[in-house]
Write a protein that holds these residues in place. Structure first.
Motif, PDB file in Angstrom:
ATOM      1  N   CYS A   1       3.315  -1.202   3.275  1.00 23.48           N
ATOM      2  CA  CYS A   1       2.922  -2.292   4.159  1.00 23.48           C
ATOM      3  C   CYS A   1       2.142  -3.320   3.349  1.00 23.48           C
ATOM      4  CB  CYS A   1       2.086  -1.773   5.325  1.00 23.48           C
ATOM      5  SG  CYS A   1       0.532  -0.985   4.836  1.00 23.48           S
ATOM      6  N   THR A   2       1.972  -4.519   3.931  1.00 22.21           N
ATOM      7  CA  THR A   2       1.258  -5.591   3.250  1.00 22.21           C
ATOM      8  C   THR A   2      -0.221  -5.516   3.614  1.00 22.21           C
ATOM      9  OG1 THR A   2       3.234  -6.968   3.324  1.00 22.21           O
ATOM     10  CG2 THR A   2       1.148  -8.089   2.890  1.00 22.21           C
ATOM     11  N   GLN A   3      -1.065  -5.558   2.606  1.00 23.24           N
ATOM     12  CA  GLN A   3      -2.514  -5.456   2.778  1.00 23.24           C
ATOM     13  C   GLN A   3      -3.102  -6.766   3.314  1.00 23.24           C
ATOM     14  OE1 GLN A   3      -4.191  -2.483   2.039  1.00 23.24           O
ATOM     15  NE2 GLN A   3      -2.115  -1.707   1.781  1.00 23.24           N
TER      16      GLN A   3
ATOM     17  N   GLY B   1       0.830  -1.186   0.000  1.00 24.52           N
ATOM     18  CA  GLY B   1       0.000   0.000   0.000  1.00 24.52           C
ATOM     19  C   GLY B   1       0.870   1.243   0.000  1.00 24.52           C
TER      20      GLY B   1
ATOM     21  N   CYS C   1      -1.370 -11.536   6.236  1.00 29.03           N
ATOM     22  CA  CYS C   1      -1.762 -10.411   7.076  1.00 29.03           C
ATOM     23  C   CYS C   1      -3.271 -10.509   7.274  1.00 29.03           C
ATOM     24  CB  CYS C   1      -1.396  -9.089   6.415  1.00 29.03           C
ATOM     25  SG  CYS C   1       0.386  -8.792   6.395  1.00 29.03           S
TER      26      CYS C   1
ATOM     27  N   ALA D   1       1.496   3.135   2.335  1.00 23.07           N
ATOM     28  CA  ALA D   1       2.288   3.238   3.558  1.00 23.07           C
ATOM     29  C   ALA D   1       3.409   2.199   3.592  1.00 23.07           C
ATOM     30  CB  ALA D   1       1.372   3.075   4.765  1.00 23.07           C
TER      31      ALA D   1
ATOM     32  N   CYS E   1       2.862  -5.980   8.020  1.00 24.06           N
ATOM     33  CA  CYS E   1       1.432  -5.833   7.745  1.00 24.06           C
ATOM     34  C   CYS E   1       1.013  -4.392   8.005  1.00 24.06           C
ATOM     35  CB  CYS E   1       0.618  -6.768   8.646  1.00 24.06           C
ATOM     36  SG  CYS E   1       0.910  -8.518   8.332  1.00 24.06           S
ATOM     37  N   CYS E   2      -0.010  -3.942   7.293  1.00 18.76           N
ATOM     38  CA  CYS E   2      -0.536  -2.601   7.488  1.00 18.76           C
ATOM     39  C   CYS E   2      -1.132  -2.468   8.896  1.00 18.76           C
ATOM     40  CB  CYS E   2      -1.604  -2.307   6.432  1.00 18.76           C
ATOM     41  SG  CYS E   2      -0.929  -2.170   4.766  1.00 18.76           S
TER      42      CYS E   2
END
Length: 114
Positions: free
Chosen positions: A7-9, A3, A45, A5, A23-24
């Motif tokens: 991070c992983t969705q 994403g 995640c 940011a 992870c997000c």
């Protein structure tokens, strides 16, 4: 996969890039078993309350979650002795009739009780 940011969705593997991408916010890494995935055991995640594991993989304790989670198909529970583990006598899932795979562990034998 990533994403804005970095991070992983939700629903994606945080190790899919070959390196861990956290992870997000609001998600956590969860080890899941998906027979359709290669390898079947992998991380995703997920929200704070992921579904509980449906079986315990090889060389893992089927009671580690606080309640019994049966060994995965083709595995059996083996009582093993690992002095460095607390408690030293505990169960692990493994194949066949021999001891479960444990580094330095010993399989339980009834003559230990005498």
């Amino acid at each position: 996969l990533l994403g804005a940011a970095w991070c992983t969705q939700a629903g994606l593997d945080p190790f899919a890039t070959g390196r861990r991408v956290p992870c997000c916010p609001g998600l956590q890494e969860s080890l899941v078993n998906d027979p359709a995935h290669n390898p079947p055991w992998h991380y995703l995640c997920q929200g704070a309350d992921p579904a509980p594991a449906t079986c315990t993989p090889e060389a893992r304790d089927p009671y580690a979650a606080g309640s019994h989670v049966p060994c995965c198909q083709g595995l059996q529970e083996h009582l093993v002795h690992e002095p460095a583990h607390s408690p030293p006598w505990h169960y692990l899932c493994g194949t066949g009739s021999g001891p479960a795979p444990t580094p330095g562990g010993q399989q339980y034998h009834p003559h230990f009780d005498t």
